[in-house]
Design an enzyme around this catalytic site. Structure first.
Site, short mmCIF file in Angstrom:
data_model
loop_
_atom_site.label_atom_id
_atom_site.label_comp_id
_atom_site.label_asym_id
_atom_site.label_seq_id
_atom_site.Cartn_x
_atom_site.Cartn_y
_atom_site.Cartn_z
N PHE A 158 1.00 -1.39 -0.16
CA PHE A 158 0.25 -0.04 0.23
C PHE A 158 0.87 1.40 0.09
O PHE A 158 1.83 1.26 0.54
CB PHE A 158 -0.99 0.01 1.51
CG PHE A 158 -1.75 -0.98 1.16
CD1 PHE A 158 -2.96 -1.40 1.03
CD2 PHE A 158 -1.95 -2.20 2.12
CE1 PHE A 158 -4.14 -2.18 0.84
CE2 PHE A 158 -2.71 -3.46 2.15
CZ PHE A 158 -3.89 -2.79 1.43
N ASP A 159 0.69 2.15 -1.48
CA ASP A 159 0.79 3.68 -1.00
C ASP A 159 0.19 4.23 0.51
O ASP A 159 -0.72 3.86 1.47
CB ASP A 159 0.48 4.37 -2.08
CG ASP A 159 1.24 6.01 -1.55
OD1 ASP A 159 2.30 5.97 -0.72
OD2 ASP A 159 0.05 6.58 -2.02
N LYS A 160 0.87 4.70 1.63
CA LYS A 160 0.65 5.67 2.49
C LYS A 160 -0.71 7.11 2.38
O LYS A 160 -2.05 6.93 2.64
CB LYS A 160 1.50 6.34 3.55
CG LYS A 160 1.13 6.97 4.58
CD LYS A 160 1.97 7.41 5.42
CE LYS A 160 2.19 8.68 5.05
NZ LYS A 160 1.04 9.37 5.19
N THR A 161 -0.36 7.77 1.48
CA THR A 161 -0.54 9.12 1.82
C THR A 161 -1.97 9.03 0.59
O THR A 161 -1.62 8.89 -0.19
CB THR A 161 -0.06 10.24 1.33
OG1 THR A 161 1.41 10.54 2.32
CG2 THR A 161 -0.83 11.67 1.37
N VAL A 184 -1.41 -1.23 -4.38
CA VAL A 184 -2.09 0.22 -4.26
C VAL A 184 -1.68 1.00 -3.71
O VAL A 184 -0.89 1.67 -3.07
CB VAL A 184 -3.51 -0.21 -3.35
CG1 VAL A 184 -5.21 -0.14 -2.91
CG2 VAL A 184 -3.47 -1.87 -2.97
#
Length: 819
Positions: free
Chosen positions: A507-510, A710
């Site tokens: 996953f990306d965070k922001t 994602v």
């Protein structure tokens, strides 16, 4: 130029990237990175500029795995514009009623001059990539019409991509009984079969009457079968239709007219059921296209008039009454309401909408407006009247693009489908050779030729892989349709199947696991200071700044203060680059910034308790601001991009589905990444990553097991391209996200992720079940017919398996969400 080498098509495409000096620019490198990691692309490289020629991008890819249209889409999302030499059309047609007919039409188109790729799907659509210097859309249409493919009125969403719609053809009839001619013929075949069988037991009826009735049954049941068999032979294919025709003819030669007519009747009915099943899945997509109302009430010249939606232009203001559908993509200029966006984004709860404060500014940045202002065509207004300014033409609306992309996806074959197609190409000739050998069994065993011939025809029926041909495409089509209805765009059978194999997700965070905007999470006053005093000073100073963190302090600080207090006014703002801000309140200097700032400026040093508070908050992933007024420290404020409310539940659901490893890869600092990962329940967090670091991480994970990435589809594009499946969030608001990803969650809703992975796994199970049913029936029937099973019984069981796999595939349309 283009050349075809085995299964790879190589294209040398002139690439026009604006404002770059040469092919060594970073934009070219990014385009290569975006393309090179895609499944189906084996090699991407640049051919240097030569005399009189621009630099050229050379792409080697497998058209069965990834289409030229998809490559164009990815390139354009990376900032490139591909040459218009290559045309792309997606036509909704009738006359492709079953899988064997679809393969015949595909092979026929691929043999036409100038055609690079072609795929005809069961019950439509037809996708063709072609070289405009060799052929045209008109020539392609003429070729399809000569083959009996019918063009109904074109849907705007499926119009040719480059605007050359050409002349529209309206065909009302696919035969003497219209589009249902084949189905009616099959019923007539059955009627004459029953009449012939009944009359054969009547003593008073002349002996030639049953024969005439059986011949009529053959005529109606075999008409389309014969036509399709001839068409497939003309393009060099031995299709299942041909096998059935040979078996029916063999039965007639043996005088078994009733059994031959039964074969033709059940086979034609099977085709009809296949057509119905594919049509039902297609209608699930067509229903999306019909969501947009045909007309809109638009304000022009001070009056409200009703005009067709297709005539709306960007800048028009439309009036949307309560409980009616939104006619176009745009933004709210007047009124408030709640809108049901489920048809586009899959969100189950209506979304509140309000008017923008500055219409001119909103029009200049329509694609970047937040969700509370934007509306989409086809969504349903609630109880409030709205005025909406149109930001996209009807053909470019999010809904129209969704319908077109889903239709494109239906033409992309899954790995299993490509396998079954290759299997059939080998299996059908093997069946014909085996049957040919069985015809000579009478030379080896003591039986008449008629018995050997009958057995060979029964084996021919038993071994025909009719159910196998429809088992995979029916499940993929139903799965893609169900995903679209749930607000998820899956770009083909490949990504749909690959989702079901995932063992890891990155996953990306922001904006993915978090809301994407910082929030004030902590307010810690210093000793002897009230929270109100601390917030009033911080809000007054930050109100003068346009930094995102300043906006968060002003917004959340004012909310904490409430309306019962007066916030002081600050002036003389100065920015201390990389450290913070200083302004004046009632003549006193107020500093707001990092703890390190106060070691660099004059005045009293930061107290130990304030410094420890700031350090502890930073360890928890907070961005901290220390506030000092004159020489008095007021306290510390902590901010953080907070996790989505649904994130922890989504992670739990994904573990339930069998995803064993979930990690975060973020460009944010490691402490922030660790804090968010711990809060939502991830296994691991990697922070301080550049885009190339994310790509390397994805490649490493992919070596261990299939992995999805994602992200938001923009800065995460290279990592998404190198993952097994790239998944974009919030694609309804982003053209780039729609183009970049293999899978797009239309709404900004992480909750859709378990749904689509669960649906993918159900689809994979359904495909496997269908393969076991179809191949298992062949494995049982072939030895059974060799040992005496009658032709009639073989026909019934054979066609019964086709019905079973169709019904099994259609169950996917009723798939329920897992959370």
């Amino acid at each position: 130029m283009s050349s075809y080498d085995e299964s790879n098509l190589q294209l040398d495409i002139p690439v026009l990237l604006p404002n770059i000096p040469d092919e060594h620019d970073a934009c070219v490198e990014r385009l290569i990175a975006d393309l090179a990691g895609r499944e189906g692309v084996s090699k991407v490289h640049v051919l240097a500029a030569a005399a009189g020629q621009p630099a050229r991008l050379c792409i080697h890819y497998d058209p069965a795995n990834i289409s030229l249209a998809r490559i164009t889409e990815i390139a354009e999302s990376s900032g490139a514009r591909l040459t218009k030499q290559f045309g792309h059309v997606l036509w909704e047609v009738n006359g492709v009623q079953n899988s064997s007919r679809a393969r015949t039409v595909t092979d026929y188109i691929q043999q036409m001059p100038g055609v690079l790729e072609a795929v005809a799907n069961v019950a439509g659509p037809v996708r063709i990539e072609f070289d405009r210097s060799v052929t045209s859309e008109a020539a392609l249409r003429k070729g399809l019409e000569d083959l009996g493919v019918i063009f109904p009125s074109a849907s705007p969403a499926l119009a040719p991509e480059h605007g050359e719609e050409g002349e529209e053809h309206e065909h009302e009839h696919g035969g003497i009984f219209g589009r249902n001619t084949e189905l009616i013929f099959s019923f007539l075949c059955g009627g004459f079969l029953v009449a012939g069988f009944a009359s054969s037991f009547m003593v008073s009826v002349p002996i030639w009457i049953p024969l005439v009735l059986y011949v009529a049954s053959y005529g109606f049941g075999g008409y389309y079968l014969l036509r399709e068999a001839i068409e497939s032979l003309l393009v060099g294919r031995f299709e299942i239709d041909f096998l059935m025709l040979v078996a029916a003819a063999g039965a007639a030669v043996l005088g078994q007219w009733a059994e031959g007519a039964l074969l033709l009747f059940l086979f034609s009915i099977g085709h009809g059921l296949e057509h119905y099943a594919m049509g039902r899945a297609r209608r699930a997509i067509a229903a999306l296209a019909e969501l947009t109302p045909p007309t809109a009430e638009v304000k022009r010249d001070g009056n409200i008039r009703e005009v067709p939606v297709a005539e709306l232009v960007v800048g028009d203001v439309v009036v949307v009454r309560p409980n009616s559908r939104i006619p176009a993509d745009g933004f709210v200029t007047l009124g408030t309401s709640s809108i049901d966006q489920a048809p586009v984004t899959g969100e189950s709860v209506p979304v509140d909408k309000r008017a923008v404060s500055d219409i001119a500014e909103a029009a200049s940045m329509a694609s970047d407006l937040s969700a509370e202002f934007r509306v989409y065509a086809g969504t349903i207004n609630g109880g409030g009247a709205l005025e909406i300014q149109v930001s996209k033409l009807a053909r470019d609306s999010t809904l129209a693009r969704l319908v077109q992309m889903v239709s494109e996806a239906e033409t992309q074959k899954s790995p299993t489908q490509r396998f079954t197609d290759r299997f059939e190409r080998i299996f059908v000739p093997v069946v014909l050779i085996s049957v040919g050998l069985l015809l000579f069994a009478w030379l080896v065993i003591d039986e008449p030729f008629s018995a050997s011939f009958y057995r060979a025809m029964a084996v021919l029926v038993a071994a025909s892989p009719c159910a196998l041909a429809i088992s995979t495409p029916s499940a993929v089509l139903a799965g893609v349709a169900r995903a679209a209805r749930g607000g998820v765009l899956v770009k083909g059978g490949g990504p749909l199947e690959n989702l079901g194999t995932l063992g890891a997700i990155a996953f990306d965070k922001t904006g993915t696991l978090t809301e994407g905007t910082p929030r004030m999470t902590d307010v810690v006053p210093a000793s002897g200071v009230t929270e109100q005093e601390l917030l009033e000073a911080a809000v007054a100073v930050e109100a003068l700044s346009d930094h995102p963190l300043a906006s968060a302090v002003v917004r959340d600080g004012a909310e904490r203060l409430g309306g019962h207090t007066h916030v002081a006014t600050a002036d003389n703002l100065q920015s201390i680059t990389g450290r913070g801000l200083v302004a004046e309140i009632a003549g006193d200097k107020v500093y707001v910034g990092k703890a390190a700032l106060f070691a660099e400026i004059d005045g009293s040093p930061i107290p130990i308790d304030v410094a420890e508070t700031s350090e502890n908050l930073e360890k928890q992933g907070r961005t901290t601001m220390v506030v000092r007024m004159a020489d008095r420290y007021l306290g510390v404020i902590g901010l953080m991009d907070t996790p989505r409310a649904a994130a922890a539940g989504v992670i739990t659901s994904l573990r339930t589905l069998g995803i064993s490893r979930m990690v975060m890869i973020s460009g944010d600092n490691s402490r922030v990444a660790d804090a968010v990962a711990k809060e939502v329940g991830l296994d691991e967090a990697m922070g301080d990553l550049m885009p190339e670091d994310k790509v390397a991480t994805i490649k490493r994970l992919r070596l261990e097991q299939p992995v999805a990435m994602v992200g938001d589809g923009v800065n995460d594009a290279p990592a998404m391209a190198n993952a097994t499946v790239g998944i974009a969030m919030g694609a309804a608001g982003s053209d780039v996200a729609l183009e970049t990803a293999d899978v797009a969650l239309m709404g900004d809703a992480l909750e859709r992720l378990p749904f689509i992975i669960g649906l993918s796994r159900r689809t994979s199970r359904t495909i496997k079940q269908n393969l076991w049913i179809s191949l298992g029936m062949v494995a049982i029937l072939v030895p059974a017919t060799l040992f005496g099973l009658q032709l009639g019984a073989a026909v019934v069981f054979h066609e019964g398996s086709t019905v079973i796999v169709v019904i099994n595939a259609l169950r996917l349309l009723a798939y329920r969400d897992v959370i």
